[in-house]
Enzyme design. Structure first.
Site, PDB file in Angstrom:
ATOM      1  N   ASP A 283       0.825  -1.208   0.000  1.00 48.03           N
ATOM      2  CA  ASP A 283       0.000   0.000   0.000  1.00 48.03           C
ATOM      3  C   ASP A 283       0.864   1.266   0.000  1.00 48.03           C
ATOM      4  O   ASP A 283       1.820   1.379   0.780  1.00 48.03           O
ATOM      5  CB  ASP A 283      -0.890  -0.013   1.252  1.00 48.03           C
ATOM      6  CG  ASP A 283      -1.782   1.204   1.339  1.00 48.03           C
ATOM      7  OD1 ASP A 283      -2.694   1.306   0.509  1.00 48.03           O
ATOM      8  OD2 ASP A 283      -1.557   2.050   2.223  1.00 48.03           O
ATOM      9  N   GLU A 325       1.185  -0.880  -5.052  1.00 52.67           N
ATOM     10  CA  GLU A 325       0.111   0.089  -5.242  1.00 52.67           C
ATOM     11  C   GLU A 325       0.782   1.461  -5.329  1.00 52.67           C
ATOM     12  O   GLU A 325       1.087   2.103  -4.336  1.00 52.67           O
ATOM     13  CB  GLU A 325      -0.881   0.079  -4.077  1.00 52.67           C
ATOM     14  CG  GLU A 325      -2.131   0.892  -4.385  1.00 52.67           C
ATOM     15  CD  GLU A 325      -2.318   2.142  -3.527  1.00 52.67           C
ATOM     16  OE1 GLU A 325      -3.179   2.949  -3.872  1.00 52.67           O
ATOM     17  OE2 GLU A 325      -1.599   2.335  -2.525  1.00 52.67           O
TER      18      GLU A 325
HETATM   19  C1  GLC Z   1      -3.954   3.513  -0.540  1.00 52.16           C
HETATM   20  C2  GLC Z   1      -5.350   2.964  -0.339  1.00 52.16           C
HETATM   21  C3  GLC Z   1      -6.262   4.063   0.106  1.00 52.16           C
HETATM   22  C4  GLC Z   1      -5.732   4.654   1.380  1.00 52.16           C
HETATM   23  C5  GLC Z   1      -4.260   5.069   1.241  1.00 52.16           C
HETATM   24  C6  GLC Z   1      -3.626   5.339   2.564  1.00 52.16           C
HETATM   25  O1  GLC Z   1      -3.899   4.435  -1.559  1.00 52.16           O
HETATM   26  O2  GLC Z   1      -5.802   2.370  -1.518  1.00 52.16           O
HETATM   27  O3  GLC Z   1      -7.578   3.598   0.271  1.00 52.16           O
HETATM   28  O4  GLC Z   1      -6.501   5.766   1.723  1.00 52.16           O
HETATM   29  O5  GLC Z   1      -3.485   4.057   0.658  1.00 52.16           O
HETATM   30  O6  GLC Z   1      -3.323   4.159   3.240  1.00 52.16           O
END
Ligand code: GLC
Length: 645
Positions: A283, A325
């Site tokens: 993440d 991500e």
């Molecule tokens: C990522 C997640 C999102 C979250 C962010 C902070 O982008 O997909 O939902 O708000 O991380 O953890």
């Protein structure tokens, strides 16, 4: 060739001896050492990129030895399976599904009892949204973790998670979990200890006694949540300091320059792998490393760190893969799959955010030119990696249209982004969409969009208007979008509920913890009565489910859709038509997608090298003939063409 310094070679030799000595009496040690020989250089080179590798390596060896001891017989067998079929996530059979455990089925046991549903759909990869113990709400949908070794208590226990992983594996489904590594909840034990005065734990965070450095950093930092958490630093009384908080004020960024943080996460990663987790979604990985004067995203150390962590997992728990991500621009996202010395050595998967944005943009314009030109600008990805392709996810859509891409098509990036935000909020004349603005930023003019695929495509408004023709168009639009997602190459990620067209869920405003965050608009509860009746229903859910099932079936049989065969991307003479040509040794497939809401034609030459007298569509299984010298495609029509009987 991996280059390794003589210092690295010597350190690895010593580390190998340390590992062999630690595991003298354990089974499987020869295999482990063979993997150490194979991935040790990646580990060293990764560590060297961000730390004093000499001191960190022995700590990693201890963690690897412990993880090996803890690894079950079944998971060691899975390691072998995955090592023998390392392309499992690149294969055409790979179909992903993404859901919140509670919103899908109540809890982990509920998910387990719905495995049949996933299997019937053809799913082979399940991403369950954050389920490790978060702080009490608000917690950003679980992305503010308090304990990485505990399952959220209303969902179950670690034992339930292991049982679920085993049951999924038996059904041929891999399990993905989120690993939030940029920040922890301010209630995490590390942060609690720091506030109590633990000096070592304070070093886990980025805390500044006054505004001097924060103000200096702010000069080049963007804002992620400008509307509900402006600024990147939050004052904390107990620490008497400004704490770095990129996201919400209660999500404390970690100090990844501290090797203790790295070792903590290496340990957590191996621990989760030993629960049966197959893939970790890294993440917000872009944000890990901070450097003054930059936007603190995608600094080179991020990739070195990922490489070190992945190498440790390859050695100790090789069934585990990583998914990055990183919602960043086209030039940068490829780096998360590895370029240069990192090629093929960091994340195995990465989200293709641009593809998602470009699909919605092309639908709004009835034109595939911007899509083709921007996707063609992407560098090639390592052949051992794959995109995670998707049409919708739990997050908003940030209109990441590159200015240069827009300019190359003769329009202005800012105006196009504004158009898309307005179009999908239903504010543009003729737009059937029912989205909502998310995080309007008055400083940059930036607006992002929330809304479910079905509502953005126009299903919601068509149902309300009882407009059958508009409904058909909207259904076909969703299916066309999913046909691209499933046909692009890479693992398609079906977002829970899209298979039956779940609409926006306006009830989020009634939940105090959700009311301020309209991303909950597109995080509905699963509608099981609708899902159960869909296979035989003639309503929009049934039509979507049958269409999607056809696509999944077609994909599974199409070897040319292996992620290692990248598509050639272009548009037809009528620029509404997107063409993906895949020349695979097993046979060529030409996929055509009409991005417009009216019928269009594609000249036969665009289907080269197919023999146009023997065309067959893999989706419907039917033969296809040209009308004259052209192929006619209905509104949002999709064909995956081959020329074999
Ligand atoms: C990522 C997640 C999102 C979250 C962010 C902070 O982008 O997909 O939902 O708000 O991380 O953890």
């Amino acid at each position: 060739m991996i280059s390794l310094s003589s210092q690295g070679a010597a350190a690895l030799q010593q580390a190998r001896a340390q590992l062999a000595a630690a595991l003298r009496k354990d089974s499987g040690v020869d295999d482990l050492l063979a993997r150490f020989d194979r991935w040790g250089p990646d580990l060293w080179n990764g560590l060297v990129g961000a730390y004093d590798a000499e001191t960190v390596l022995p700590r990693f060896v201890e963690l690897i030895a412990q993880a090996h001891r803890d690894r079950s017989k079944e998971l060691r067998a899975r390691d072998m399976e995955r090592l023998l079929q390392p392309d499992w996530f690149q294969r055409p059979e790979a179909i992903g599904y993404v859901a919140y455990a509670d919103r899908f089925a109540g809890d982990l046991a509920g998910v387990q009892s719905h495995i049949d549903y996933l299997s019937d759909l053809g799913v082979t990869y399940l991403h369950l949204m954050p389920l490790l113990e978060p702080r009490p709400a608000p917690n950003d949908g679980g992305y503010a973790v308090m304990d990485y070794r505990k399952v959220r208590s209303d969902l179950g226990t670690m034992k339930n998670l292991r049982e679920l992983a085993t049951a999924l594996h038996e059904a041929g489904i891999a399990l993905t979990l989120d690993l939030v590594l940029n920040h922890v909840a301010q209630e995490h034990a590390w942060a609690v200890a720091a506030r109590k005065g633990d000096v070592a734990k304070r070093e886990y965070f980025l805390a500044y006694p006054d505004r001097t450095l924060p103000d200096e950093y702010e000069k080049s930092l963007p804002e992620v949540f400008p509307a509900f958490a402006p600024g990147n630093f939050t004052w904390d009384d107990s620490l008497s300091a400004w704490v770095w908080t990129t996201f919400n004020t209660w999500q404390w960024d970690l100090n990844w320059a501290n090797p203790d943080v790295l070792c903590e996460f290496a340990d957590i990663i191996l621990f989760l792998a030993n629960q049966g987790v197959d893939c970790l979604r890294l993440d917000a990985i872009a944000f890990l490393w901070k450097r003054m004067g930059t936007n603190c995203q995608g600094e080179p150390e991020v990739h070195s760190i990922t490489q070190a962590l992945r190498a440790a997992a390859r050695i100790a728990t090789p069934a585990l893969i990583f998914k990055a991500e990183a919602i960043v621009g086209p030039d940068d996202v490829v780096k998360y799959l590895g370029v240069g010395e990192h090629a093929g050595r960091i994340s195995d998967l990465a989200y293709h955010n641009s593809l998602m944005v470009q699909i919605w943009s092309a639908f709004a314009m009835h034109d595939a030119r911007l899509l083709t030109s921007s996707l063609n600008r992407f560098a090639q990805i390592p052949s051992t990696t794959a995109w995670g392709t998707y049409l919708r996810c739990h997050d908003d859509i940030g209109w990441a249209i590159d200015d240069r891409d827009a300019n190359s098509q003769g329009f202005d990036g800012g105006s196009h982004r504004a158009f898309l935000a307005e179009y999908y909020a239903g504010e543009f004349d003729g737009s059937p969409s029912r989205g909502a603005h998310f995080q309007s930023n008055p400083l940059t003019g930036d607006r992002r969009t929330s809304g479910s695929a079905a509502s953005l495509a126009g299903i919601e408004s068509a149902l309300e208007a009882h407009d059958e023709a508009a409904l058909t168009l909207a259904i076909d639009k969703v299916l066309c979008g999913y046909a691209i997602v499933l046909g692009f190459g890479g693992i398609p990620l079906i977002y829970m509920g899209d298979e039956i067209g779940l609409l926006n869920d306006y009830s989020y405003v009634d939940e105090p913890e959700h009311a301020a965050d309209n991303r909950w608009l597109h995080r509905p509860m699963m509608d099981w009565p609708r899902a159960k009746s869909a296979p035989t229903s003639s309503d929009y859910s049934g039509r979507l489910l049958r269409g999607l099932t056809e696509l999944i079936e077609a994909r599974k049989d199409c070897e040319a859709l292996h992620a290692a065969t990248p598509p050639e991307i272009f548009h037809g003479a009528d620029s509404a038509i997107l063409v993906l040509r895949r020349r695979h040794p097993g046979g060529t497939v030409v996929q055509v997608f009409n991005m417009a809401g009216s019928a269009r034609e594609l000249p036969a030459e665009s289907l080269w090298p197919l023999d146009t007298t023997h065309l067959r569509d893999l989706i419907s299984g039917s033969s296809v003939s040209l009308s004259g010298a052209s192929l006619r495609l209905p509104a949002y029509g999709t064909l995956w063409l081959v020329d074999t009987p």
